[in-house]
Design an enzyme around this catalytic site. Sequence first.
Site: not given
Ligand SMILES: O=P(O)(O)OC[C@H]1O[C@H](OP(=O)(O)OP(=O)(O)O)[C@H](O)[C@@H]1O
Ligand SMILES: Nc1ncnc2[nH]cnc12
Length: 176
Positions: A59, A96
Site C-alpha cells: 500500500r 504484527e
Molecule cells: O509496523 P508493522 O508492524 O511492520 O506493520 C505495518 C506494515 O504492515 C502492513 O503491510 P503488510 O506487511 O500487511 O503488507 P501488504 O501492504 O503487502 O499487505 C502495512 O501496510 C505496513 O507496511
Molecule cells: N491492524 C492493521 N491494519 C491494517 N494493516 C496492518 N498492518 C499491520 N497491522 C495492521
Amino acid sequence: MKTVKDYIRTIVDFPHEGILFRDVTTLFADPRGFRMCVDQLLAPYAGMRIDKVVGLEARGFIIGGAVAHQLSTGFVPIRKKGKLPGQTIAQAYTLEYGEAVVEVHDDAMQPGEKVLLVDDLLATGGTAEAGIKLIERLGAQVIGCAFVVDLPDLGGRKKLEAMGMDVHALCAFEGL
Ligand SMILES: O=P(O)(O)OC[C@H]1O[C@H](OP(=O)(O)OP(=O)(O)O)[C@H](O)[C@@H]1O
Ligand SMILES: Nc1ncnc2[nH]cnc12
C-alpha cells in the site's frame, strides 16, 4: 468536513482473529479523501530537499507514487523478497502477524541522497525499520517517515523515534 480518518474502514478479525484491520482502500477510492491524504502527507516537508520517495509494499506504493509525482522526485519500491529483478540487498523483520524479508535494488539510491519513506500504516514499526536500514545501508539519509495511520499501542512510533527518525502520521487508532 470529513477527515482522512473518517474515510478509513475497520474490518474485524482480518487477516486473523483479534486483528482490527484498518482498511485504507476506502480512503484511496474516494477522490477527495485520496487528494487530502497525499496533500497532508507532503505538508510537513514543504521546502525541504527530497531526492527520492521510497514506498513500502504494497500500500506504500499507492501513496508513494502519488507523493513522488507531486514532488517531482523519483520513486523507489521496497519489495517483499524475490520480487525485484535486479541486484538487491535484503533485510529481515517481524510483523504484527508474521515474519518477512524486504529488498531494494542496490543501485536505487545514491550515497547522500535525501529520502522520504512512506507507507499506509505504522504498527510495530518492523517494516519501516527494515526499510530505514536498507536505505541507510545504501548510504542515503531518511529525512522523514510519513504514514496515513499510526497504531500507537503497537509501539512503532516510539521505535522509529528512538532511531532518531522524524515520524509524521495523519491519524491514529487506539487499540490493536
Ligand atoms: O509496523 P508493522 O508492524 O511492520 O506493520 C505495518 C506494515 O504492515 C502492513 O503491510 P503488510 O506487511 O500487511 O503488507 P501488504 O501492504 O503487502 O499487505 C502495512 O501496510 C505496513 O507496511
Ligand atoms: N491492524 C492493521 N491494519 C491494517 N494493516 C496492518 N498492518 C499491520 N497491522 C495492521
